[in-house]
Design an enzyme around this catalytic site. Sequence first.
Site, PDB file in Angstrom:
ATOM      1  N   ASP A 131     -12.826 -19.325  22.137  1.00 10.75           N
ATOM      2  CA  ASP A 131     -12.843 -17.872  22.086  1.00 10.75           C
ATOM      3  C   ASP A 131     -13.750 -17.451  20.924  1.00 10.75           C
ATOM      4  O   ASP A 131     -14.876 -17.922  20.836  1.00 10.75           O
ATOM      5  CB  ASP A 131     -11.400 -17.346  21.978  1.00 10.75           C
ATOM      6  CG  ASP A 131     -11.293 -15.837  22.008  1.00 10.75           C
ATOM      7  OD1 ASP A 131     -11.435 -15.255  23.094  1.00 10.75           O
ATOM      8  OD2 ASP A 131     -11.065 -15.228  20.941  1.00 10.75           O
TER       9      ASP A 131
ATOM     10  N   HIS B 144      -8.033 -18.482  30.368  1.00  9.26           N
ATOM     11  CA  HIS B 144      -8.739 -18.346  29.095  1.00  9.26           C
ATOM     12  C   HIS B 144      -8.271 -19.322  28.019  1.00  9.26           C
ATOM     13  O   HIS B 144      -9.071 -19.785  27.209  1.00  9.26           O
ATOM     14  CB  HIS B 144      -8.561 -16.923  28.574  1.00  9.26           C
ATOM     15  CG  HIS B 144      -9.245 -16.676  27.268  1.00  9.26           C
ATOM     16  ND1 HIS B 144     -10.622 -16.667  27.156  1.00  9.26           N
ATOM     17  CD2 HIS B 144      -8.762 -16.448  26.014  1.00  9.26           C
ATOM     18  CE1 HIS B 144     -10.962 -16.434  25.892  1.00  9.26           C
ATOM     19  NE2 HIS B 144      -9.854 -16.302  25.184  1.00  9.26           N
TER      20      HIS B 144
END
Length: 335
Positions: free
Chosen positions: A114, A312
């Site tokens: 991320d 994610h």
Amino acid sequence: MPQPATAAEHSTTVPGAVHRSVDVPGGRIHLLEQGTGPLVLMIHGFPETSYSWRHQLSAVAAAGFRAVAIDVRGYGRSSATGPVEGYRMTAHVSDNVGVVHALGEETATVIGHDWGSPIAANSALLRPDMFTAVAMLGVPYAPWSAVRPREGFARIGGSEEFYVSYFQEPGRAEAEIEPDVRGWLAGFYTSLSGDTMPPPGSKSPFFVPAGAAMRDRFTGGALPSWLSEAELDLLSAEFERTGLTGALGRYRNVDRDWEDLAAWDGARLSCPALFVAGALDSSTTWMADVIAEHRTTLPGLVSSHILDGCGHWIQQECPAEVNALLTKWLHTVRP
């Protein structure tokens, strides 16, 4: 020299890992450490802590490396800085350099997820003498662009507001999150996980209608399979203690980063690299053109992988697959 953590710092206990805090020019960085060998530095994203690497620490250590996962400044047990500009990209790179020095090492392989992915990539870009290989999870390498970031993000949402723009105003997102940190985190983690994300055709949680809150579109119901109630309690307690301002500092520095890094316009990242992302991660779709350009922008790319069914939170959702890819790659780039 690294100092042992206090008892309070063991709230994020990972079996086999040692908690430490080290001095860096910008303050103190808390870290988890396991194993011996060449240094592998792991950088988490939003809203996570070093605990997000709990499945990788033992695997990387068992593969013959010194595995270290940090709390990024403003998160967990690391120092928070007052002014928002203290969270600019160059400050995070400086922290990583400081950690390597504090651990008595000269070089490291750096891995990020991320927001940790661009922090890792820029560490390798700005200090190639120290960060000799980079792995990026979820977010691909994107060279500097002529478009000012805040202007670009403002155009994405149309009549709605893209979440990066929503996070820009100091205090605004905090007012939504901090009254119910646990509930907000649960919704955010669940909405971006492969097994619990909204069904196709649903309104995206990344876009906020006028007068609404980001959480209005979060998925309800059960937690994703990778996250237990106890783990959510642990993470919530950290963010309840620190607040979210430090964590949101990355979003509020995108234009400063753009100005700071203008000299690296179009720069290729030539060190040995790895990219891994989830097929259900929105970044894989939004940045498909950037991923396609890796053959040019990442001339040292060793391999690239998109994991089916994964969202994610890739290293937590698919730890076995990620660990296998990381350890295989680490042995190819081992000093």
